[in-house]
Scaffold this motif. Structure first.
Motif, short mmCIF file in Angstrom:
data_model
loop_
_atom_site.label_atom_id
_atom_site.label_comp_id
_atom_site.label_asym_id
_atom_site.label_seq_id
_atom_site.Cartn_x
_atom_site.Cartn_y
_atom_site.Cartn_z
N GLU A 10 -7.35 11.44 -7.06
CA GLU A 10 -6.91 10.48 -6.12
C GLU A 10 -5.66 9.94 -6.71
OE1 GLU A 10 -7.89 7.15 -2.65
OE2 GLU A 10 -9.36 8.26 -3.77
N TYR A 11 -5.95 9.35 -7.21
CA TYR A 11 -4.45 9.05 -8.28
C TYR A 11 -3.19 10.18 -8.31
CZ TYR A 11 -1.84 5.60 -11.45
OH TYR A 11 -0.96 4.70 -11.85
N ALA A 12 -3.87 10.64 -9.21
CA ALA A 12 -2.41 12.00 -9.49
C ALA A 12 -1.84 12.47 -8.04
CB ALA A 12 -3.47 12.96 -9.77
N VAL A 13 -2.63 12.34 -7.09
CA VAL A 13 -1.96 12.44 -5.56
C VAL A 13 -0.40 11.91 -5.96
CG1 VAL A 13 -1.91 12.94 -3.35
CG2 VAL A 13 -3.74 13.74 -4.98
N SER A 14 -0.55 10.71 -5.92
CA SER A 14 1.51 9.57 -6.84
C SER A 14 1.73 9.41 -7.65
CB SER A 14 0.74 8.99 -5.23
OG SER A 14 -0.12 7.93 -5.93
N HIS A 15 1.67 10.39 -8.06
CA HIS A 15 1.92 10.87 -10.07
C HIS A 15 2.03 12.47 -10.35
CE1 HIS A 15 0.07 7.07 -9.44
NE2 HIS A 15 0.81 6.76 -10.16
N GLN A 16 3.17 12.73 -9.21
CA GLN A 16 4.06 14.19 -9.70
C GLN A 16 4.77 14.95 -10.07
OE1 GLN A 16 1.02 16.98 -9.03
NE2 GLN A 16 -0.18 15.34 -9.11
N ASN A 17 5.77 13.50 -9.95
CA ASN A 17 6.47 14.24 -10.80
C ASN A 17 6.44 13.57 -11.93
OD1 ASN A 17 9.81 13.16 -11.28
ND2 ASN A 17 10.25 13.42 -9.29
N PRO A 18 7.43 14.22 -12.65
CA PRO A 18 7.37 14.01 -14.02
C PRO A 18 7.96 12.97 -15.37
CG PRO A 18 7.73 16.71 -14.03
CD PRO A 18 7.66 15.83 -12.37
N LYS A 19 9.08 12.59 -14.11
CA LYS A 19 10.12 11.62 -14.32
C LYS A 19 9.10 10.14 -13.94
CE LYS A 19 14.51 12.57 -13.92
NZ LYS A 19 15.91 12.72 -13.41
N ASN A 20 7.98 10.35 -13.00
CA ASN A 20 7.41 9.33 -12.46
C ASN A 20 6.13 8.81 -13.60
OD1 ASN A 20 5.99 6.49 -10.84
ND2 ASN A 20 4.98 8.43 -9.57
N LYS A 21 5.93 9.88 -13.44
CA LYS A 21 4.67 10.60 -14.84
C LYS A 21 5.32 9.05 -16.50
CE LYS A 21 1.92 14.32 -13.86
NZ LYS A 21 0.92 16.03 -14.16
N GLY A 118 9.96 -1.29 -13.55
CA GLY A 118 9.83 0.30 -13.61
C GLY A 118 8.95 1.48 -12.93
N GLN A 119 7.67 0.70 -12.25
CA GLN A 119 6.66 1.33 -11.29
C GLN A 119 7.03 1.93 -10.46
OE1 GLN A 119 4.17 2.95 -13.67
NE2 GLN A 119 2.62 1.43 -12.67
N PHE A 120 7.96 0.73 -9.75
CA PHE A 120 8.16 0.55 -8.22
C PHE A 120 9.07 1.79 -8.56
CE2 PHE A 120 6.08 -3.25 -7.30
CZ PHE A 120 5.31 -2.63 -7.14
N TYR A 121 10.19 1.54 -9.44
CA TYR A 121 11.98 2.15 -9.41
C TYR A 121 10.88 4.42 -9.13
CZ TYR A 121 15.08 5.43 -11.63
OH TYR A 121 16.02 6.35 -12.21
N GLY A 122 9.97 4.16 -10.41
CA GLY A 122 8.99 6.02 -10.73
C GLY A 122 8.60 5.87 -9.32
N HIS A 123 7.96 4.88 -8.60
CA HIS A 123 7.48 5.57 -7.25
C HIS A 123 8.13 5.64 -6.50
CE1 HIS A 123 3.18 5.84 -7.38
NE2 HIS A 123 3.43 4.45 -8.53
N ASN A 124 9.62 5.32 -6.22
CA ASN A 124 10.89 5.44 -5.62
C ASN A 124 11.09 6.91 -6.22
OD1 ASN A 124 12.64 4.25 -3.64
ND2 ASN A 124 14.40 5.37 -5.38
#
Length: 154
Positions: A10-21, A118-124
Motif C-alpha cells: 500500500e505504501y509503495a503505491v505512492s512511492h514509484q518515482n525514482p526521485k521520490n524514492k 523534501g518529503q513534500f517535494y518528492g510527493h509533488n
C-alpha cells in the motif's frame, strides 16, 4: 491486522518515482532521527528520579517512546523490529553527542523542517499525496519501508 508486506504494498503505491524514492531514502530516516532528538530534548527529571540509571542516552523520553514504537514493529516483524532497534540506538547515541555541541532541540527542528520539505517535494514529483494522510500508521511504516528497500537482498 495487516501484515508488513501488505503495508509495504500500500505504501509503495505512492512511492514509484525514482526521485521520490531517493528523497524518501534520505528524508524518512532524517525525520525519525530528528523526532528522537526532539524527544531527547524534553526535560527528563521525572524519568531520572524514577529510574536512577544515570544513563542520559536511555534515560529520556525518546527511549520511552521508542519502546512503544518497537512494540508496533515486533507485532509486524521481529526482524524488522531488530533493524529499527539498531537504527533507534544509533539515533539515541548520535543525538546525545550532537547535544553536547549545539542545542539539540534547535538542531532537530532544523533537520525536521528540511526533511519534511523534501518529503513534500518528492510527493509533488510523484503526483500523489503522502500515505500518512490516509492512515497515520504510515508514519511508522515509512522507516520500515526504507530499511526494507535499502537493505534487503531483493
Amino acid at each position: 491486522m495487516k501484515t508488513l508486506d501488505q503495508w509495504f504494498e500500500e505504501y509503495a503505491v505512492s512511492h514509484q518515482n525514482p526521485k521520490n524514492k531517493a528523497i524518501h531514502y534520505i528524508c524518512v530516516p532524517a525525520i525519525f532521527f530528528s523526532i528522537v532528538g526532539l524527544l531527547m530534548s524534553i526535560p527528563s527529571g521525572f524519568l531520572t528520579n524514577l529510574l536512577h540509571l544515570n544513563q542520559p542516552i536511555i534515560e529520556n523520553w525518546a527511549a520511552v517512546v521508542l519502546v512503544f514504537v518497537l512494540i508496533f514493529y515486533i507485532r509486524l516483524s521481529v526482524s524488522m523490529a531488530v533493524k529499527i532497534a539498531i537504527f533507534s540506538i544509533l539515533c539515541l547515541v548520535i543525538n546525545f553527542y550532537i547535544g553536547q555541541f549545539v542545542p539539540l532541540w534547535a538542531f532537530s527542528i532544523g533537520v525536521f523542517a528540511v526533511a519534511w520539505i523534501g518529503q513534500f517535494y518528492g510527493h509533488n514529483i510523484e503526483g500523489k499525496k503522502p500515505s500518512f494522510l490516509k492512515d497515520i500508521q504510515f508514519l511508522l511504516i515509512g522507516p520500515a519501508w526504507v530499511a526494507e528497500n535499502l537493505f534487503s537482498k531483493k
